[in-house]
Design a protein around this motif. Structure first.
Motif, PDB file in Angstrom:
ATOM      1  N   MET A 107      41.463  66.998  39.122  1.00  0.00           N
ATOM      2  CA  MET A 107      40.082  66.481  39.713  1.00  0.00           C
ATOM      3  C   MET A 107      40.272  64.914  39.976  1.00  0.00           C
ATOM      4  N   PRO A 108      39.692  64.688  41.048  1.00  0.00           N
ATOM      5  CA  PRO A 108      40.019  63.014  41.623  1.00  0.00           C
ATOM      6  C   PRO A 108      39.196  62.337  40.452  1.00  0.00           C
ATOM      7  N   ARG A 109      39.843  60.954  40.386  1.00  0.00           N
ATOM      8  CA  ARG A 109      39.411  60.018  39.473  1.00  0.00           C
ATOM      9  C   ARG A 109      38.406  59.498  39.977  1.00  0.00           C
ATOM     10  N   ARG A 110      37.168  58.939  39.255  1.00  0.00           N
ATOM     11  CA  ARG A 110      36.211  58.261  39.810  1.00  0.00           C
ATOM     12  C   ARG A 110      36.320  56.713  39.543  1.00  0.00           C
ATOM     13  N   VAL A 111      35.970  55.850  40.402  1.00  0.00           N
ATOM     14  CA  VAL A 111      36.028  54.633  40.467  1.00  0.00           C
ATOM     15  C   VAL A 111      34.855  53.783  40.951  1.00  0.00           C
ATOM     16  N   LEU A 112      34.488  52.717  40.219  1.00  0.00           N
ATOM     17  CA  LEU A 112      33.063  52.022  40.675  1.00  0.00           C
ATOM     18  C   LEU A 112      33.781  50.798  40.991  1.00  0.00           C
ATOM     19  N   VAL A 113      33.598  50.052  42.247  1.00  0.00           N
ATOM     20  CA  VAL A 113      33.845  48.742  42.720  1.00  0.00           C
ATOM     21  C   VAL A 113      32.427  48.224  42.951  1.00  0.00           C
ATOM     22  N   ALA A 114      32.231  47.326  41.660  1.00  0.00           N
ATOM     23  CA  ALA A 114      30.952  46.463  41.875  1.00  0.00           C
ATOM     24  C   ALA A 114      31.144  45.036  42.210  1.00  0.00           C
ATOM     25  N   TYR A 115      29.983  44.564  42.783  1.00  0.00           N
ATOM     26  CA  TYR A 115      30.499  43.076  43.267  1.00  0.00           C
ATOM     27  C   TYR A 115      29.111  42.237  43.235  1.00  0.00           C
ATOM     28  N   GLY A 116      29.369  41.068  43.259  1.00  0.00           N
ATOM     29  CA  GLY A 116      28.226  39.872  43.200  1.00  0.00           C
ATOM     30  C   GLY A 116      28.779  38.991  44.665  1.00  0.00           C
ATOM     31  N   THR A 117      27.843  39.019  45.464  1.00  0.00           N
ATOM     32  CA  THR A 117      28.046  38.091  46.608  1.00  0.00           C
ATOM     33  C   THR A 117      26.790  37.332  46.985  1.00  0.00           C
ATOM     34  N   LYS A 118      26.852  36.263  47.902  1.00  0.00           N
ATOM     35  CA  LYS A 118      25.715  35.635  48.353  1.00  0.00           C
ATOM     36  C   LYS A 118      25.621  35.866  50.026  1.00  0.00           C
ATOM     37  N   ASN A 119      27.030  35.683  50.536  1.00  0.00           N
ATOM     38  CA  ASN A 119      26.800  35.734  52.072  1.00  0.00           C
ATOM     39  C   ASN A 119      27.551  37.043  52.625  1.00  0.00           C
ATOM     40  N   GLY A 120      28.085  37.656  51.673  1.00  0.00           N
ATOM     41  CA  GLY A 120      28.743  39.023  52.131  1.00  0.00           C
ATOM     42  C   GLY A 120      30.160  38.863  52.104  1.00  0.00           C
ATOM     43  N   SER A 121      30.839  37.923  52.088  1.00  0.00           N
ATOM     44  CA  SER A 121      32.324  37.816  52.136  1.00  0.00           C
ATOM     45  C   SER A 121      32.903  38.593  50.822  1.00  0.00           C
ATOM     46  N   THR A 122      32.261  38.288  49.620  1.00  0.00           N
ATOM     47  CA  THR A 122      32.825  39.212  48.451  1.00  0.00           C
ATOM     48  C   THR A 122      32.666  40.864  48.787  1.00  0.00           C
ATOM     49  N   ALA A 123      31.479  41.029  49.192  1.00  0.00           N
ATOM     50  CA  ALA A 123      31.352  42.543  49.543  1.00  0.00           C
ATOM     51  C   ALA A 123      32.216  43.189  50.493  1.00  0.00           C
ATOM     52  N   GLN A 124      32.687  42.396  51.486  1.00  0.00           N
ATOM     53  CA  GLN A 124      33.711  42.645  52.551  1.00  0.00           C
ATOM     54  C   GLN A 124      35.091  42.834  51.537  1.00  0.00           C
ATOM     55  N   ILE A 125      35.439  42.242  50.955  1.00  0.00           N
ATOM     56  CA  ILE A 125      36.557  42.227  50.190  1.00  0.00           C
ATOM     57  C   ILE A 125      36.530  43.563  48.928  1.00  0.00           C
ATOM     58  N   ALA A 126      35.277  43.924  48.642  1.00  0.00           N
ATOM     59  CA  ALA A 126      35.241  45.042  47.765  1.00  0.00           C
ATOM     60  C   ALA A 126      35.372  46.470  48.574  1.00  0.00           C
ATOM     61  N   GLU A 127      34.599  46.400  49.529  1.00  0.00           N
ATOM     62  CA  GLU A 127      34.842  47.414  50.503  1.00  0.00           C
ATOM     63  C   GLU A 127      36.204  47.663  51.079  1.00  0.00           C
ATOM     64  N   THR A 128      36.925  46.620  51.152  1.00  0.00           N
ATOM     65  CA  THR A 128      38.496  46.922  51.584  1.00  0.00           C
ATOM     66  C   THR A 128      39.157  47.374  50.223  1.00  0.00           C
ATOM     67  N   ILE A 129      39.013  46.932  49.120  1.00  0.00           N
ATOM     68  CA  ILE A 129      39.477  47.628  47.826  1.00  0.00           C
ATOM     69  C   ILE A 129      39.135  48.858  47.992  1.00  0.00           C
ATOM     70  N   ALA A 130      37.682  49.415  47.782  1.00  0.00           N
ATOM     71  CA  ALA A 130      37.392  50.915  47.893  1.00  0.00           C
ATOM     72  C   ALA A 130      38.069  51.757  48.961  1.00  0.00           C
ATOM     73  N   ALA A 131      38.355  51.194  50.073  1.00  0.00           N
ATOM     74  CA  ALA A 131      39.073  51.762  51.060  1.00  0.00           C
ATOM     75  C   ALA A 131      40.259  52.295  50.784  1.00  0.00           C
ATOM     76  N   VAL A 132      41.132  51.138  50.243  1.00  0.00           N
ATOM     77  CA  VAL A 132      42.551  51.528  49.848  1.00  0.00           C
ATOM     78  C   VAL A 132      42.609  52.443  48.571  1.00  0.00           C
ATOM     79  N   LEU A 133      41.550  52.371  47.651  1.00  0.00           N
ATOM     80  CA  LEU A 133      41.711  53.521  46.760  1.00  0.00           C
ATOM     81  C   LEU A 133      41.284  54.683  46.983  1.00  0.00           C
ATOM     82  N   ARG A 134      40.453  54.897  48.046  1.00  0.00           N
ATOM     83  CA  ARG A 134      40.073  56.274  48.646  1.00  0.00           C
ATOM     84  C   ARG A 134      41.512  56.745  49.293  1.00  0.00           C
ATOM     85  N   LYS A 135      42.392  56.096  49.837  1.00  0.00           N
ATOM     86  CA  LYS A 135      43.332  56.528  50.487  1.00  0.00           C
ATOM     87  C   LYS A 135      44.430  56.883  49.553  1.00  0.00           C
ATOM     88  N   ASN A 136      44.394  56.309  48.299  1.00  0.00           N
ATOM     89  CA  ASN A 136      45.085  56.872  47.227  1.00  0.00           C
ATOM     90  C   ASN A 136      44.542  58.322  46.696  1.00  0.00           C
TER      91      ASN A 136
END
Length: 170
Positions: A1-30
């Protein structure tokens, strides 16, 4: 069963959200099942996640409030699962040149929770950013994009390997 991961973030202008989305995409590739959500929108139970990554943008030496509140609100649930933290903020190349210690509010959270690791990535502040101080920084010529996506992807791949290759430790 695939493991479930939450990537939560706090951002004001979206830069941290883009980092979080990048992290999530890499984790999905795993092969992991990953949700990437603004920290303020995670209001319910997080016990269905096997691991959590939380990120916050740095502003005036503090982590974004919604990231801090997320850690406080879910402290009991986070204590029982693998947890990694990241910060996004320096508007220069310093985050790529050396390890930057966590700011005081992140350090306090690390002391209270069993955090596997914290890393600081460079930030991004470009034309159109919200906030008076952001505007001043941009007008002074000190803005720009200092995120190192290769380093972000490498860190996320390391987390993914930890979760996939050593499930007995997680």
């Amino acid at each position: 069963m695939p493991r479930r991961v939450l990537v939560a973030y706090g951002t004001k202008n979206g830069s941290t959200a883009q980092i979080a989305e990048t992290i999530a995409a890499v984790l999905r590739k795993n092969g992991l099942t990953v949700e990437s959500l603004p920290a303020r929108s995670v209001t319910g139970d997080i016990s269905s996640y096997d691991a959590v990554v939380v990120g916050g943008g740095l502003y005036a030496g503090h982590w974004r409030r919604e990231a801090r509140r997320f850690l406080r609100r879910h402290r009991a649930e986070l204590a029982g699962r693998p947890l990694w933290l990241f910060s996004s903020g320096p508007l220069d190349a310093s985050a790529s040149e050396r390890d930057i210690p966590p700011v005081s509010d992140v350090k306090r959270a690390m002391d209270r929770l069993d955090v596997r690791e914290h890393v600081t990535f460079g930030g991004c502040l470009e034309e159109g950013a919200k906030g008076f101080v952001a505007g001043m920084i941009i007008r002074s010529g000190k803005g720009g994009d200092f995120r190192d996506f290769a380093a972000i992807e490498a860190w996320a791949a390391w987390i993914g390997a930890e979760l996939v290759e050593r499930p007995e430790e997680n």
